[in-house]
Write a protein that holds these residues in place. Structure first.
Motif, PDB file in Angstrom:
ATOM      1  N   THR A 179      -1.809 -16.574   5.523  1.00  9.10           N
ATOM      2  CA  THR A 179      -2.004 -17.873   4.796  1.00  9.10           C
ATOM      3  C   THR A 179      -2.971 -19.481   4.711  1.00  9.10           C
ATOM      4  OG1 THR A 179      -0.349 -19.392   6.038  1.00  9.10           O
ATOM      5  CG2 THR A 179       0.798 -17.623   4.287  1.00  9.10           C
ATOM      6  N   ASP A 180      -3.344 -19.754   3.958  1.00  7.26           N
ATOM      7  CA  ASP A 180      -4.413 -20.971   4.437  1.00  7.26           C
ATOM      8  C   ASP A 180      -3.399 -21.739   4.825  1.00  7.26           C
ATOM      9  OD1 ASP A 180      -5.987 -19.896   2.274  1.00  7.26           O
ATOM     10  OD2 ASP A 180      -4.922 -21.340   0.995  1.00  7.26           O
ATOM     11  N   THR A 181      -3.097 -21.973   6.023  1.00  7.60           N
ATOM     12  CA  THR A 181      -1.884 -22.581   6.917  1.00  7.60           C
ATOM     13  C   THR A 181      -2.599 -22.407   7.570  1.00  7.60           C
ATOM     14  OG1 THR A 181       0.239 -21.555   6.620  1.00  7.60           O
ATOM     15  CG2 THR A 181      -0.093 -24.115   5.208  1.00  7.60           C
ATOM     16  N   GLN A 182      -2.714 -21.345   8.637  1.00 10.06           N
ATOM     17  CA  GLN A 182      -2.690 -20.759   9.641  1.00 10.06           C
ATOM     18  C   GLN A 182      -4.452 -21.528   9.840  1.00 10.06           C
ATOM     19  OE1 GLN A 182      -1.830 -16.220   8.232  1.00 10.06           O
ATOM     20  NE2 GLN A 182      -2.466 -15.994  10.599  1.00 10.06           N
ATOM     21  N   GLU A 183      -4.655 -21.980  11.541  1.00 15.78           N
ATOM     22  CA  GLU A 183      -5.916 -22.270  11.437  1.00 15.78           C
ATOM     23  C   GLU A 183      -6.760 -21.873  12.139  1.00 15.78           C
ATOM     24  OE1 GLU A 183      -4.968 -24.293  15.339  1.00 15.78           O
ATOM     25  OE2 GLU A 183      -3.462 -25.956  15.097  1.00 15.78           O
ATOM     26  N   THR A 184      -6.153 -20.810  12.328  1.00 14.38           N
ATOM     27  CA  THR A 184      -7.959 -19.502  12.658  1.00 14.38           C
ATOM     28  C   THR A 184      -6.918 -18.421  11.659  1.00 14.38           C
ATOM     29  OG1 THR A 184      -8.146 -20.522  14.895  1.00 14.38           O
ATOM     30  CG2 THR A 184      -9.069 -18.206  14.046  1.00 14.38           C
ATOM     31  N   ALA A 185      -7.722 -17.949  10.227  1.00 16.71           N
ATOM     32  CA  ALA A 185      -7.608 -16.511  10.153  1.00 16.71           C
ATOM     33  C   ALA A 185      -8.186 -15.475  10.926  1.00 16.71           C
ATOM     34  CB  ALA A 185      -7.720 -15.869   8.680  1.00 16.71           C
ATOM     35  N   GLU A 186      -7.082 -14.328  11.383  1.00 14.71           N
ATOM     36  CA  GLU A 186      -8.261 -13.386  12.325  1.00 14.71           C
ATOM     37  C   GLU A 186      -8.821 -12.341  11.367  1.00 14.71           C
ATOM     38  OE1 GLU A 186      -5.017 -11.836  15.203  1.00 14.71           O
ATOM     39  OE2 GLU A 186      -4.283 -12.227  13.774  1.00 14.71           O
ATOM     40  N   LEU A 187      -9.355 -11.773  11.565  1.00 18.62           N
ATOM     41  CA  LEU A 187     -10.488 -10.738  11.582  1.00 18.62           C
ATOM     42  C   LEU A 187      -9.464  -9.078  10.991  1.00 18.62           C
ATOM     43  CD1 LEU A 187     -13.956 -10.859  12.318  1.00 18.62           C
ATOM     44  CD2 LEU A 187     -13.259 -11.315  10.364  1.00 18.62           C
ATOM     45  N   PRO A 188      -9.695  -8.223   9.969  1.00 18.89           N
ATOM     46  CA  PRO A 188      -8.784  -7.128  10.167  1.00 18.89           C
ATOM     47  C   PRO A 188      -9.295  -6.085  11.679  1.00 18.89           C
ATOM     48  CG  PRO A 188     -10.131  -7.165   8.614  1.00 18.89           C
ATOM     49  CD  PRO A 188     -10.499  -8.453   8.831  1.00 18.89           C
ATOM     50  N   ALA A 189      -8.259  -5.483  12.140  1.00 23.52           N
ATOM     51  CA  ALA A 189      -9.130  -4.344  12.931  1.00 23.52           C
ATOM     52  C   ALA A 189      -8.945  -2.663  12.467  1.00 23.52           C
ATOM     53  CB  ALA A 189      -8.431  -5.112  14.522  1.00 23.52           C
ATOM     54  N   THR A 190      -7.978  -3.196  11.492  1.00 22.47           N
ATOM     55  CA  THR A 190      -7.430  -1.189  11.828  1.00 22.47           C
ATOM     56  C   THR A 190      -7.147  -1.395  10.328  1.00 22.47           C
ATOM     57  OG1 THR A 190      -5.272  -1.868  11.406  1.00 22.47           O
ATOM     58  CG2 THR A 190      -6.376  -0.984  13.940  1.00 22.47           C
ATOM     59  N   VAL A 191      -7.527   0.262   9.415  1.00 26.63           N
ATOM     60  CA  VAL A 191      -7.339   0.130   7.917  1.00 26.63           C
ATOM     61  C   VAL A 191      -6.389   1.441   7.931  1.00 26.63           C
ATOM     62  CG1 VAL A 191      -8.583   0.881   5.844  1.00 26.63           C
ATOM     63  CG2 VAL A 191      -9.591  -0.769   6.819  1.00 26.63           C
ATOM     64  N   THR A 192      -4.593   1.841   7.284  1.00 27.44           N
ATOM     65  CA  THR A 192      -4.004   2.002   7.543  1.00 27.44           C
ATOM     66  C   THR A 192      -4.616   3.171   5.968  1.00 27.44           C
ATOM     67  OG1 THR A 192      -2.357   1.245   8.719  1.00 27.44           O
ATOM     68  CG2 THR A 192      -1.933   2.746   7.166  1.00 27.44           C
ATOM     69  N   ILE A 193      -4.223   4.850   5.838  1.00 29.14           N
ATOM     70  CA  ILE A 193      -5.147   5.383   4.509  1.00 29.14           C
ATOM     71  C   ILE A 193      -4.257   6.191   4.739  1.00 29.14           C
ATOM     72  CG2 ILE A 193      -6.143   6.867   3.832  1.00 29.14           C
ATOM     73  CD1 ILE A 193      -8.122   4.247   4.269  1.00 29.14           C
ATOM     74  N   LEU A 194      -3.730   6.757   3.842  1.00 26.63           N
ATOM     75  CA  LEU A 194      -2.635   7.921   2.980  1.00 26.63           C
ATOM     76  C   LEU A 194      -3.620   9.651   3.132  1.00 26.63           C
ATOM     77  CD1 LEU A 194       0.275   8.537   2.014  1.00 26.63           C
ATOM     78  CD2 LEU A 194      -1.261   8.545  -0.228  1.00 26.63           C
ATOM     79  N   ALA A 195      -3.371   9.795   3.738  1.00 24.13           N
ATOM     80  CA  ALA A 195      -3.929  11.674   4.363  1.00 24.13           C
ATOM     81  C   ALA A 195      -3.093  12.196   4.154  1.00 24.13           C
ATOM     82  CB  ALA A 195      -4.847  11.111   5.688  1.00 24.13           C
ATOM     83  N   THR A 196      -3.672  13.833   4.273  1.00 26.06           N
ATOM     84  CA  THR A 196      -2.440  14.813   4.157  1.00 26.06           C
ATOM     85  C   THR A 196      -3.136  14.367   6.240  1.00 26.06           C
ATOM     86  OG1 THR A 196      -5.025  16.645   4.970  1.00 26.06           O
ATOM     87  CG2 THR A 196      -3.648  15.975   2.461  1.00 26.06           C
ATOM     88  N   PRO A 197      -2.218  15.940   7.165  1.00 26.85           N
ATOM     89  CA  PRO A 197      -2.081  16.080   8.187  1.00 26.85           C
ATOM     90  C   PRO A 197      -3.167  16.747   8.559  1.00 26.85           C
ATOM     91  CG  PRO A 197       0.031  16.915   7.194  1.00 26.85           C
ATOM     92  CD  PRO A 197      -1.286  16.348   6.236  1.00 26.85           C
ATOM     93  N   GLU A 198      -4.150  17.508   8.298  1.00 25.23           N
ATOM     94  CA  GLU A 198      -5.731  17.957   8.472  1.00 25.23           C
ATOM     95  C   GLU A 198      -6.352  16.424   8.147  1.00 25.23           C
ATOM     96  OE1 GLU A 198      -3.794  19.248   5.713  1.00 25.23           O
ATOM     97  OE2 GLU A 198      -3.161  21.206   7.090  1.00 25.23           O
ATOM     98  N   GLN A 199      -6.387  15.805   7.260  1.00 23.22           N
ATOM     99  CA  GLN A 199      -6.978  14.276   7.221  1.00 23.22           C
ATOM    100  C   GLN A 199      -7.120  13.825   8.191  1.00 23.22           C
ATOM    101  OE1 GLN A 199      -6.019  13.125   2.833  1.00 23.22           O
ATOM    102  NE2 GLN A 199      -8.405  13.740   2.975  1.00 23.22           N
ATOM    103  N   ALA A 200      -5.666  13.414   8.598  1.00 23.62           N
ATOM    104  CA  ALA A 200      -5.397  12.099   9.626  1.00 23.62           C
ATOM    105  C   ALA A 200      -5.871  12.704  11.310  1.00 23.62           C
ATOM    106  CB  ALA A 200      -4.117  12.224   9.717  1.00 23.62           C
ATOM    107  N   ARG A 201      -6.100  14.061  11.869  1.00 21.35           N
ATOM    108  CA  ARG A 201      -6.585  15.117  12.493  1.00 21.35           C
ATOM    109  C   ARG A 201      -7.594  14.510  12.918  1.00 21.35           C
ATOM    110  NH1 ARG A 201      -1.756  18.846  12.203  1.00 21.35           N
ATOM    111  NH2 ARG A 201      -3.376  20.020  10.771  1.00 21.35           N
ATOM    112  N   LEU A 202      -8.656  14.922  11.381  1.00 21.15           N
ATOM    113  CA  LEU A 202     -10.052  14.457  11.414  1.00 21.15           C
ATOM    114  C   LEU A 202     -10.187  13.016  11.867  1.00 21.15           C
ATOM    115  CD1 LEU A 202     -12.829  15.878  10.522  1.00 21.15           C
ATOM    116  CD2 LEU A 202     -12.338  15.444   8.559  1.00 21.15           C
ATOM    117  N   LEU A 203     -10.048  12.031  10.720  1.00 18.06           N
ATOM    118  CA  LEU A 203      -9.458  11.077  11.048  1.00 18.06           C
ATOM    119  C   LEU A 203     -10.085  10.800  12.938  1.00 18.06           C
ATOM    120  CD1 LEU A 203      -7.919   9.478   7.588  1.00 18.06           C
ATOM    121  CD2 LEU A 203     -10.675   9.101   8.346  1.00 18.06           C
ATOM    122  N   ALA A 204      -8.968  10.950  13.291  1.00 21.14           N
ATOM    123  CA  ALA A 204      -8.684   9.927  14.607  1.00 21.14           C
ATOM    124  C   ALA A 204      -9.495  10.692  15.465  1.00 21.14           C
ATOM    125  CB  ALA A 204      -7.511  11.267  14.688  1.00 21.14           C
ATOM    126  N   ASP A 205      -9.448  12.427  15.469  1.00 24.81           N
ATOM    127  CA  ASP A 205     -11.275  12.271  16.601  1.00 24.81           C
ATOM    128  C   ASP A 205     -12.545  11.720  15.201  1.00 24.81           C
ATOM    129  OD1 ASP A 205     -12.224  14.891  17.620  1.00 24.81           O
ATOM    130  OD2 ASP A 205     -13.747  14.981  15.250  1.00 24.81           O
TER     131      ASP A 205
END
Length: 246
Positions: A179-205
């Motif tokens: 929200t705009d009321t927060q003194e310091t807005a945090e930058l994003p750290a992670t992106v969560t993706i919808l993936a197949t198990p195979e894609q998930a393993r590849l992304l982790a690697d």
């Protein structure tokens, strides 16, 4: 004789005109004015509500507005909001309409997509502040480009079209929910993706051994998103067939 008859006719017309004016002034006009001034009680937002947040009576107030300005689908009773969530960000003073209500919270909506063939996987994107990753939203279709320590870049076909489920800050808050009321807005750290198990393993690697960069492909076009995800599934199916035959 003709002059007398003409005068008589004019007098009759004048009397009829006066009678009509009286009807308009004392009957039709007040009735129209009363109808125009009729008000209807509607539900308005009294305090800001974030998208996906549960709507409670404390967030709402009742307001009288002229019937002629009644918004389409406006909520007229607070009981209609019971068990509902905000489908969009709402500000104080907004009229509450059915289109702004949702039966599920922002988070629940993507949890329901998960099954044995579709999982949620989170990856760290380096240099988020400098790229599009800081602007990603739920529902975006993105591609991943992998860059290794030798500055070689690879576009993996298995990671060509993926759906964004969420973008989170280091404190695990959804980036868009800050929200705009927060003194310091945090930058994003992670992106969560919808993936197949195979894609998930590849992304982790790739997340562990290289720098992943997100490329925005599609936003706000459900038909195009469905086509791209279907194309990605074809790529995965072809790869599986080749592996099986190889």
């Amino acid at each position: 004789m003709k002059l007398k008859q003409l005068t008589k006719n004019r007098l009759l017309l004048a009397m009829v005109a006066l009678a009509l004016a009286g009807v308009i002034a004392f009957a039709i006009a007040p009735a129209y004015q009363k109808s125009a001034m009729q008000t209807i009680q509607v539900v308005c937002v009294d305090a800001p509500i974030d998208k996906g947040a549960a709507i409670s009576p404390d967030h709402l107030k009742l307001m009288e507005i002229p019937k002629e300005f009644l918004p389409e689908g406006v909520v007229r009773d607070t009981t209609e909001t019971s068990g509902k969530y905000a489908a969009v960000d709402l500000q104080a003073g907004d009229f509450l309409t059915q289109g702004k209500l949702s039966d599920t919270t922002h988070l629940q909506s993507w949890y329901t997509k998960l099954n044995e063939n579709q999982v949620a996987v989170s990856v760290n994107i380096k240099h988020l502040a400098a790229g599009v990753s800081a602007q990603l939203q739920q529902g975006d279709i993105i591609s991943f480009v992998s860059a290794n320590s030798d500055a070689d870049t690879i576009c993996l076909p298995e990671l060509q079209y993926l759906e964004v489920l969420a973008v989170s800050t280091p404190s695990a808050m959804e980036y868009q929910q800050q929200t705009d009321t927060q003194e310091t807005a945090e930058l994003p750290a992670t992106v969560t993706i919808l993936a197949t198990p195979e894609q998930a393993r590849l992304l982790a690697d790739q997340d562990l051994n290289s720098n992943l960069h997100a490329v925005l492909v599609s936003r706000g076009n459900e038909e195009q998103a469905a086509e791209l995800l279907a194309k990605q599934q074809e790529i995965l199916s072809s790869a599986q067939e080749e592996n099986a035959n190889g």
